[in-house]
Write an enzyme that holds these catalytic residues in place. Structure first.
Site, PDB file in Angstrom:
ATOM      1  N   LYS A  79      -9.223   0.530   6.089  1.00  0.00           N
ATOM      2  CA  LYS A  79      -9.221  -0.918   5.824  1.00  0.00           C
ATOM      3  C   LYS A  79      -9.916  -1.666   6.950  1.00  0.00           C
ATOM      4  O   LYS A  79      -9.734  -1.335   8.129  1.00  0.00           O
ATOM      5  CB  LYS A  79      -7.768  -1.398   5.675  1.00  0.00           C
ATOM      6  CG  LYS A  79      -7.622  -2.859   5.298  1.00  0.00           C
ATOM      7  CD  LYS A  79      -6.140  -3.237   5.122  1.00  0.00           C
ATOM      8  CE  LYS A  79      -5.948  -4.675   4.707  1.00  0.00           C
ATOM      9  NZ  LYS A  79      -4.523  -5.032   4.550  1.00  0.00           N
ATOM     10  N   SER A 154      -3.060  -6.987   0.167  1.00  0.00           N
ATOM     11  CA  SER A 154      -4.389  -7.266   0.660  1.00  0.00           C
ATOM     12  C   SER A 154      -5.269  -6.019   0.831  1.00  0.00           C
ATOM     13  O   SER A 154      -6.485  -6.153   0.916  1.00  0.00           O
ATOM     14  CB  SER A 154      -4.300  -7.971   2.013  1.00  0.00           C
ATOM     15  OG  SER A 154      -3.666  -7.148   2.967  1.00  0.00           O
ATOM     16  N   SER A 178       1.254  -5.228   1.370  1.00  0.00           N
ATOM     17  CA  SER A 178      -0.180  -4.973   1.170  1.00  0.00           C
ATOM     18  C   SER A 178      -0.600  -3.515   1.040  1.00  0.00           C
ATOM     19  O   SER A 178      -1.750  -3.241   0.732  1.00  0.00           O
ATOM     20  CB  SER A 178      -0.973  -5.593   2.307  1.00  0.00           C
ATOM     21  OG  SER A 178      -1.144  -6.953   2.031  1.00  0.00           O
TER      22      SER A 178
END
Ligand code: GLN
EC number: 6.3.5.7
Length: 479
Positions: A79, A154, A178
């Site tokens: 990420k 997210s 997330s």
């Protein structure tokens, strides 16, 4: 070699036995990314040179006939809130569009030391604020299971690339859900460890008392192996705990017979989609059939979790994001003529609407005169939430819930309604507030073919218990 069926062990064994090479695997993944990721938009930056250099190293070990490390040749995605030395790290924000991280996060070092090949950085909501990936400055991610829908957020990119098979595993971050929410929406496994279990050195901070790093994988076993590699005390992160790391993968296939599993009624109330409810209930029955004892537990303060989370998270974010001032590593407005104007303009041009909303909310909650009424009160509610879990865990070993109230929603469906978006986290935020671990494991599909996730919570540092239960849920569907 069919790269779509690769697992952590399968990758290592195929290279060790010389059926293929780490380089060939990496090249195949880059080809697949080139043909399939354009539409999904899961990757923001690829780091091909670095990946191939690492793959060559692994192949050299295999050439010598030496034993390969645990994650040898494993194609992994990271990420874009996790720092990668020499590689652009944007946090999904325009303000960090040109930011090249000067060092590697500890988790990145650990993955590479274990032989993993980092393919690239994944798309995410700006500064990890969001539940749909629509807050990314680099465009939304599409859910590979239905491209008209969001992948969740997210860590939407990290979930989507595993679901699409453009990485075998990935890393995400979880502050309010997330990792688990996008895992649930994309039909993959997402694991949030206990607070302190995995070092956050090199993670771009959102809310420091809530941020966690954890893995995504296609199955529970691969998630367990990833956790084994990244967990442990790190002198560079004073919040990481001095607790030894068990062999989590040994829990795979261990019986749940005799275990006490709690079902919290507060997680099955109003707003829960009937198809999600029924898939989760079927899995609970399967756990009972496998010999687990199912007990009802109560977590009475659950209804306060969302407001508490949005106070604590925004307050901490407003303080963490103060560093993006145009002076050091962020975008600097070219137009400003004075220092204060430079701060203002740089932040105004660099941050997106949701990030600004959170900074304003958080700054308000922390301001003199309101601190006690908001931030302090929220911290007290956090204690009540922790007590709920202490009481429940005095009676049960694990708690199961739906991960999300509904399957993946349509792109654009909640984009203009922040409150509706915040409610997508209703079942996930509490674990972050309390610091306990949680995992989301696929437990079925809706009639429209959308994945449904089941969430398992365990006591602090009892990830093994959680992995055992999640694997039993996964296994029950396979038979
Ligand atoms: N969706 C939640 C939020 O918007 C959680 C985000 C996260 O876990 N990083 O804050």
């Amino acid at each position: 070699m069919d790269i779509n069926v690769l697992t952590v062990d399968g990758t290592r064994i195929a290279i060790q036995e010389r059926q293929t090479t780490a380089t060939a695997i990496a090249e195949s993944f880059y080809k697949k990314i080139a043909s399939e990721d354009g539409e999904i938009n899961g990757y923001l930056t690829l780091c091909r040179e670095r990946a191939l250099e690492q793959a060559h190293k692994i192949d050299a070990i295999a050439d010598k006939g030496d034993d390969l490390p645990r994650l040898a040749g494993l194609p992994v995605a990271v990420k874009d809130v996790i720092s990668t030395k020499g590689v652009r790290t944007t946090a999904g924000s325009k303000i960090l569009e040109k930011f090249i991280a000067p060092y590697d996060a500890t988790v990145v070092q650990k993955l590479e030391a274990a032989g993993a090949v980092i393919l690239g950085k994944t798309n995410c909501d700006e500064f990890a604020m969001g539940s749909s990936n629509e807050n990314s400055a680099y465009g939304p991610v599409k859910n590979p299971r239905d491209k008209s829908r969001v992948p969740g957020g997210s860590s939407g990119g990290s979930a989507a690339v595993v679901a699409a098979g453009t990485a075998v595993t990935s890393l995400g971050s979880d502050t309010g859900g997330s990792i688990r929410q996008p895992a649930s929406f994309c039909g993959v496994v997402g694991l949030m460890p206990t607070y302190g279990r995995v070092s956050r050195y090199g993670l771009i901070a959102f809310a420091s008392s809530l941020d966690h790093i954890g893995p995504f994988a296609k199955d529970v076993k691969d998630a367990a192996i990833m956790l084994e590699v990244i967990a442990g005390r790190d002198p560079m992160d004073s919040t990481s705990a001095e607790v030894s790391v068990p062999k989590y993968s040994d829990e795979i296939g261990q019986p749940v017979r005799g275990m006490k599993i709690g079902v919290a009624k507060e997680y099955f109330g109003e707003g829960l989609d009937p198809e999600v409810k029924s898939a989760v209930e079927t899995s609970i029955q399967n756990l009972a059939k496998a010999g687990a004892e199912i007990l009802e537990v109560s977590l009475p303060h659950t209804k306060y979790a969302i407001p508490t989370y949005y106070l604590v998270a925004t307050a901490e974010a407003s303080s963490n994001l103060a560093r993006y001032d145009g002076v050091r590593y962020s975008h600097r407005s070219p137009e400003a003529k004075a220092l204060s104007e430079m701060y203002r303009k740089s932040r105004d041009e660099g941050f997106g609407a949701e990030v600004k909303r959170r900074i304003i909310l958080g700054t308000y909650a922390l301001s003199a005169g309101y601190y006690d009424a908001y931030y302090l009160k929220a911290q007290k509610v956090r204690t009540l939430l922790a007590q709920d879990f202490d009481e429940a865990f005095a009676r049960v070993d694990a708690i199961v819930t739906p991960t999300t109230p509904t399957p993946a929603f349509k792109l654009g469906e909640k984009a203009d309604d922040p409150l509706a978006m915040y409610l997508a986290d209703i079942y996930t935020v509490t674990a972050d507030l309390v610091g306990i671990p949680g995992i989301s494991v696929p437990c079925g599909n809706s009639k429209a073919g959308l994945p449904i996730g089941l969430q398992v919570f365990a006591k602090h540092f009892q990830e093994g218990t959680m992995i055992r239960v999640a694997h039993a849920v996964e296994h029950a569907q396979a038979v």
